[in-house]
Design a protein around this motif. Structure first.
Motif, PDB file in Angstrom:
ATOM      1  N   LEU A   1       0.830  -1.200   0.000  1.00 29.79           N
ATOM      2  CA  LEU A   1       0.000   0.000   0.000  1.00 29.79           C
ATOM      3  C   LEU A   1       0.867   1.254   0.000  1.00 29.79           C
ATOM      4  O   LEU A   1       0.583   2.218  -0.711  1.00 29.79           O
ATOM      5  N   SER A   2       1.933   1.233   0.753  1.00 29.97           N
ATOM      6  CA  SER A   2       2.846   2.373   0.803  1.00 29.97           C
ATOM      7  C   SER A   2       3.450   2.652  -0.573  1.00 29.97           C
ATOM      8  O   SER A   2       3.524   3.809  -1.010  1.00 29.97           O
ATOM      9  N   ARG A   3       3.865   1.600  -1.262  1.00 29.14           N
ATOM     10  CA  ARG A   3       4.445   1.766  -2.606  1.00 29.14           C
ATOM     11  C   ARG A   3       3.413   2.310  -3.592  1.00 29.14           C
ATOM     12  O   ARG A   3       3.726   3.150  -4.437  1.00 29.14           O
ATOM     13  N   ILE A   4       2.181   1.833  -3.490  1.00 29.32           N
ATOM     14  CA  ILE A   4       1.115   2.309  -4.379  1.00 29.32           C
ATOM     15  C   ILE A   4       0.849   3.791  -4.140  1.00 29.32           C
ATOM     16  O   ILE A   4       0.750   4.583  -5.085  1.00 29.32           O
ATOM     17  N   VAL A   5       0.753   4.180  -2.872  1.00 25.97           N
ATOM     18  CA  VAL A   5       0.502   5.583  -2.530  1.00 25.97           C
ATOM     19  C   VAL A   5       1.655   6.459  -3.007  1.00 25.97           C
ATOM     20  O   VAL A   5       1.439   7.535  -3.594  1.00 25.97           O
ATOM     21  N   ARG A  25      -3.638   9.075 -16.767  1.00 24.20           N
ATOM     22  CA  ARG A  25      -4.923   8.864 -16.100  1.00 24.20           C
ATOM     23  C   ARG A  25      -5.196   7.381 -15.892  1.00 24.20           C
ATOM     24  O   ARG A  25      -5.698   6.974 -14.837  1.00 24.20           O
ATOM     25  N   ASP A  26      -4.875   6.563 -16.888  1.00 25.68           N
ATOM     26  CA  ASP A  26      -5.095   5.119 -16.770  1.00 25.68           C
ATOM     27  C   ASP A  26      -4.265   4.533 -15.633  1.00 25.68           C
ATOM     28  O   ASP A  26      -4.755   3.703 -14.867  1.00 25.68           O
ATOM     29  N   GLU A  27      -3.018   4.970 -15.540  1.00 31.07           N
ATOM     30  CA  GLU A  27      -2.174   4.447 -14.460  1.00 31.07           C
ATOM     31  C   GLU A  27      -2.697   4.868 -13.094  1.00 31.07           C
ATOM     32  O   GLU A  27      -2.690   4.075 -12.152  1.00 31.07           O
ATOM     33  N   LEU A  28      -3.191   6.096 -12.984  1.00 31.44           N
ATOM     34  CA  LEU A  28      -3.771   6.545 -11.713  1.00 31.44           C
ATOM     35  C   LEU A  28      -5.012   5.723 -11.364  1.00 31.44           C
ATOM     36  O   LEU A  28      -5.225   5.376 -10.191  1.00 31.44           O
ATOM     37  N   ARG A  29      -5.820   5.392 -12.356  1.00 26.87           N
ATOM     38  CA  ARG A  29      -7.007   4.548 -12.102  1.00 26.87           C
ATOM     39  C   ARG A  29      -6.601   3.162 -11.620  1.00 26.87           C
ATOM     40  O   ARG A  29      -7.209   2.607 -10.704  1.00 26.87           O
ATOM     41  N   VAL A  30      -5.582   2.593 -12.254  1.00 23.47           N
ATOM     42  CA  VAL A  30      -5.106   1.267 -11.846  1.00 23.47           C
ATOM     43  C   VAL A  30      -4.541   1.322 -10.436  1.00 23.47           C
ATOM     44  O   VAL A  30      -4.804   0.430  -9.610  1.00 23.47           O
ATOM     45  N   LEU A  31      -3.786   2.363 -10.133  1.00 23.84           N
ATOM     46  CA  LEU A  31      -3.239   2.512  -8.775  1.00 23.84           C
ATOM     47  C   LEU A  31      -4.358   2.648  -7.744  1.00 23.84           C
ATOM     48  O   LEU A  31      -4.270   2.074  -6.648  1.00 23.84           O
ATOM     49  N   GLN A  90      -7.378   0.034  -3.377  1.00 24.80           N
ATOM     50  CA  GLN A  90      -8.631  -0.466  -2.808  1.00 24.80           C
ATOM     51  C   GLN A  90      -8.526  -1.949  -2.465  1.00 24.80           C
ATOM     52  O   GLN A  90      -9.001  -2.390  -1.416  1.00 24.80           O
ATOM     53  N   LEU A  91      -7.907  -2.719  -3.356  1.00 26.13           N
ATOM     54  CA  LEU A  91      -7.746  -4.153  -3.096  1.00 26.13           C
ATOM     55  C   LEU A  91      -6.852  -4.411  -1.887  1.00 26.13           C
ATOM     56  O   LEU A  91      -7.161  -5.266  -1.047  1.00 26.13           O
ATOM     57  N   ILE A  92      -5.763  -3.669  -1.786  1.00 27.28           N
ATOM     58  CA  ILE A  92      -4.860  -3.859  -0.648  1.00 27.28           C
ATOM     59  C   ILE A  92      -5.525  -3.392   0.645  1.00 27.28           C
ATOM     60  O   ILE A  92      -5.364  -4.019   1.695  1.00 27.28           O
TER      61      ILE A  92
END
Length: 146
Positions: free
Chosen positions: A37-41, A59-65, A70-72
């Motif tokens: 989660l820390s790496r994603i943030v 924008r796509d990468e931000l949506r995936v992140l 959310q999953l984590i």
């Protein structure tokens, strides 16, 4: 109403080993979740500071992140729930031994609930990893030859 002999206490503590191992596994997994989660943030913040929201790939990468976060987050919630359930079952089992009441049914249900919550957490992690790998790029462009 404490158990009558030290032998009884020792035997009971031996029975508590399995939940303790599960609790340790959950705690270790929670550390992995927190790190992911820390790496994603951090990656999301890095992208947001670049300030190119008009770029579709950005924008796509931000949506995936956001989806990965959310999953984590869900995995963390399920993992913490599993740890709480294991702690409750251990406390209930010890209380049953000390006060001499049958806790087999509730302890078994709590153990199964903890396993289901932990399984859910691992499935969320697996989904997040699939999502991360599915959108992983090293900057190599299609059709480019050296």
């Amino acid at each position: 109403m404490i158990p009558s002999t030290s032998k009884t206490v020792a035997e009971f503590i031996q029975l508590a080993i399995a939940p303790i191992f599960l609790l340790m596994a959950v705690a270790t997994t929670l550390t992995v979740f927190a790190g992911r989660l820390s790496r994603i943030v951090d990656r999301g913040r890095s992208l947001e500071t670049r300030g190119t929201p008009d770029n579709a790939a950005h924008r796509d990468e931000l949506r995936v992140l956001e989806r990965r976060a959310q999953l984590i987050y869900r995995a963390l919630s399920l993992g913490v729930s599993a740890a709480i359930l294991v702690s409750l079952l251990m406390a209930l089992a010890f209380a049953g031994e000390i006060f001499h009441f049958n806790t087999a049914g509730p302890v078994a249900l709590l153990f199964m609930a903890a396993l289901f919550a932990y399984t859910g957490a691992l499935l969320c992690l697996l989904r997040e990893v699939f999502l991360a790998i599915g959108h992983f790029r090293l900057g190599i462009r299609a059709g480019k030859t050296n």
